[in-house]
Design an enzyme around this catalytic site. Structure first.
Site, mmCIF file in Angstrom:
data_model
loop_
_atom_site.group_PDB
_atom_site.id
_atom_site.type_symbol
_atom_site.label_atom_id
_atom_site.label_comp_id
_atom_site.label_asym_id
_atom_site.label_seq_id
_atom_site.Cartn_x
_atom_site.Cartn_y
_atom_site.Cartn_z
ATOM 1 N N TYR A 1 48.439 30.445 34.720
ATOM 2 C CA TYR A 1 47.778 31.382 35.653
ATOM 3 C C TYR A 1 48.817 32.051 36.548
ATOM 4 O O TYR A 1 48.813 33.270 36.722
ATOM 5 C CB TYR A 1 46.751 30.612 36.483
ATOM 6 C CG TYR A 1 45.967 31.461 37.468
ATOM 7 C CD1 TYR A 1 44.943 32.301 37.039
ATOM 8 C CD2 TYR A 1 46.227 31.398 38.839
ATOM 9 C CE1 TYR A 1 44.206 33.068 37.943
ATOM 10 C CE2 TYR A 1 45.492 32.154 39.751
ATOM 11 C CZ TYR A 1 44.488 32.984 39.297
ATOM 12 O OH TYR A 1 43.763 33.738 40.194
ATOM 13 N N SER B 1 47.007 37.584 42.925
ATOM 14 C CA SER B 1 46.703 36.303 43.578
ATOM 15 C C SER B 1 47.907 35.879 44.401
ATOM 16 O O SER B 1 49.025 36.339 44.144
ATOM 17 C CB SER B 1 46.438 35.234 42.502
ATOM 18 O OG SER B 1 46.301 33.947 43.086
HETATM 19 P P1 NAD Z 1 34.854 34.747 39.209
HETATM 20 O O1 NAD Z 1 35.032 33.824 38.058
HETATM 21 O O2 NAD Z 1 33.737 34.516 40.141
HETATM 22 O O3 NAD Z 1 34.755 36.264 38.695
HETATM 23 C C1 NAD Z 1 35.546 36.733 37.632
HETATM 24 C C2 NAD Z 1 34.693 37.701 36.835
HETATM 25 O O4 NAD Z 1 35.481 38.195 35.731
HETATM 26 C C3 NAD Z 1 33.460 37.029 36.220
HETATM 27 O O5 NAD Z 1 32.304 37.786 36.529
HETATM 28 C C4 NAD Z 1 33.758 37.017 34.740
HETATM 29 O O6 NAD Z 1 32.592 37.099 33.911
HETATM 30 C C5 NAD Z 1 34.653 38.236 34.594
HETATM 31 N N1 NAD Z 1 35.466 38.194 33.370
HETATM 32 C C6 NAD Z 1 36.155 37.149 32.880
HETATM 33 N N2 NAD Z 1 36.731 37.489 31.717
HETATM 34 C C7 NAD Z 1 36.420 38.790 31.494
HETATM 35 C C8 NAD Z 1 36.735 39.708 30.466
HETATM 36 N N3 NAD Z 1 37.485 39.347 29.400
HETATM 37 N N4 NAD Z 1 36.254 40.981 30.539
HETATM 38 C C9 NAD Z 1 35.474 41.352 31.608
HETATM 39 N N5 NAD Z 1 35.142 40.519 32.604
HETATM 40 C C10 NAD Z 1 35.618 39.249 32.543
HETATM 41 O O7 NAD Z 1 36.233 34.746 39.987
HETATM 42 P P2 NAD Z 1 36.711 35.470 41.350
HETATM 43 O O8 NAD Z 1 37.189 34.397 42.226
HETATM 44 O O9 NAD Z 1 35.720 36.450 41.820
HETATM 45 O O10 NAD Z 1 38.013 36.198 40.769
HETATM 46 C C11 NAD Z 1 38.188 37.606 40.749
HETATM 47 C C12 NAD Z 1 39.680 37.879 40.657
HETATM 48 O O11 NAD Z 1 40.323 37.393 41.828
HETATM 49 C C13 NAD Z 1 40.356 37.197 39.479
HETATM 50 O O12 NAD Z 1 41.321 38.040 38.909
HETATM 51 C C14 NAD Z 1 41.026 35.992 40.122
HETATM 52 O O13 NAD Z 1 42.129 35.543 39.381
HETATM 53 C C15 NAD Z 1 41.416 36.567 41.455
HETATM 54 N N6 NAD Z 1 41.637 35.570 42.514
HETATM 55 C C16 NAD Z 1 40.646 34.741 42.931
HETATM 56 C C17 NAD Z 1 40.918 33.820 43.960
HETATM 57 C C18 NAD Z 1 39.864 32.883 44.494
HETATM 58 O O14 NAD Z 1 40.197 32.058 45.351
HETATM 59 N N7 NAD Z 1 38.611 32.953 44.054
HETATM 60 C C19 NAD Z 1 42.189 33.761 44.530
HETATM 61 C C20 NAD Z 1 43.177 34.624 44.071
HETATM 62 C C21 NAD Z 1 42.902 35.534 43.070
#
Ligand code: NAD
Length: 276
Positions: free
Chosen positions: A169, A156
């Site tokens: 986080y 991130s």
């Molecule tokens: P999201 O919540 O839509 O998707 C995350 C997925 O991870 C979900 O489907 C959830 O069920 C799954 N998950 C959670 N815990 C789990 C576990 N213990 N085992 C298996 N699966 C698990 O979020 P997103 O925005 O798609 O995030 C994806 C990645 O990108 C994450 O690592 C997040 O930190 C990172 N990220 C997101 C953003 C953003 O703006 N959305 C920005 C920077 C980084």
């Protein structure tokens, strides 16, 4: 690496960024294992402050990718548990005969003040965001090293710059960037590359189910998406959010970039450098 025909595990693939990455690799001709909690989301300890992907979302993601002609199999996994990670890799190898690329995308977030942040929440965030990538790397490397494989960790912009009320986080994502560099150094001798992608602001359920509600009260009366867009316009140099497909594009680049390892690539509209 030529992506066609390669086998890829994507964790957290039921929705959001993970689903976009799974779709992109399938479109390029890879065999994709879409991993997410599925029914494990209901077990105690895996529940969280906002709804994680439902069982039906994992099945739907795999079905829709397959219907578009991609090879995709859904596997339930909780990345915070060693046995679950080992099972995920074993099912992948059994179904597709090996493993070329591991995408550690599953992640969770919780904001909060230091003074009253619960220890259990800190530990769960590290268990999913950091230990999950470590456990899956351990399970996957014996297979990756047979194929000059690749690990992509979805970190991130919070893994490069701290922010108020986001200590757990941010610390977990800084740790994931550190894990990326260290494994890249260690595994280079096995011809395994290890890189991270650092997304900025992507309007996924993590954002609209949780972050917007808890962070963007300065945009009252607006829909979650309008508040999010206004926030991005006000705080990000390029003034734009990132589409899940843009993060997926970076993952495809990481697969093809045979000379790139140990890199944490920001795809964040410049939010890491700030406005001034
Ligand atoms: P999201 O919540 O839509 O998707 C995350 C997925 O991870 C979900 O489907 C959830 O069920 C799954 N998950 C959670 N815990 C789990 C576990 N213990 N085992 C298996 N699966 C698990 O979020 P997103 O925005 O798609 O995030 C994806 C990645 O990108 C994450 O690592 C997040 O930190 C990172 N990220 C997101 C953003 C953003 O703006 N959305 C920005 C920077 C980084």
């Amino acid at each position: 690496m030529d992506i066609e025909g390669k086998t890829v595990i994507v964790t957290g693939a039921a929705r959001g960024i993970g689903r976009a990455i799974a779709e992109a690799f399938a479109r390029e001709g890879a065999k994709v294992v879409a991993a997410d909690l599925g029914s494990l989301a209901n077990k105690s300890g895996a529940d969280w402050h906002y709804a994680l992907a439902a069982e039906s979302e994992l099945a739907q993601a795999a079905r829709e990718i397959s219907e578009r002609g991609g090879a995709c199999m859904a596997v339930e996994a909780d990345v915070s548990e060693r046995a679950s990670c080992q099972n995920l890799v074993a099912e992948t190898v059994e179904a597709f005969g090996g493993l070329d690329i591991l995408v550690n995308n599953a992640g969770i977030i919780k904001l909060g003040r230091l003074a009253d942040f619960a220890e259990a929440e800190w530990e769960r965030m590290f268990a999913v965001n950091v230990k999950g990538a470590f456990l899956l790397a351990q399970a996957a490397v014996p297979y990756l090293e047979r194929r000059s494989g690749l690990i992509i960790n979805i970190a991130s912009n919070a893994g490069k710059r701290g922010s108020a009320f986001n200590s757990a986080y941010c610390a977990s994502k800084f740790a994931l960037v550190g894990l990326t560099q260290s494994l890249a150094a260690e595994l280079a001798a096995s011809a395994i590359r290890v890189n991270a992608i650092c997304p900025g602001n992507v309007f996924t359920p993590m954002q609209f189910d949780y972050l917007v509600k808890h962070r963007l009260q300065q945009y009252p009366g607006q829909s979650f998406e309008a508040a999010f867009d206004a926030f991005v316009e006000d705080t990000v140099p390029l003034g734009r959010k990132q589409a899940p497909a843009e993060i997926a594009e970076a993952a495809l680049y990481m697969a093809r970039a045979d000379s790139v390892t140990g890199v944490s690539l920001s795809v964040d509209g410049g939010s890491g450098i700030g406005l001034s």
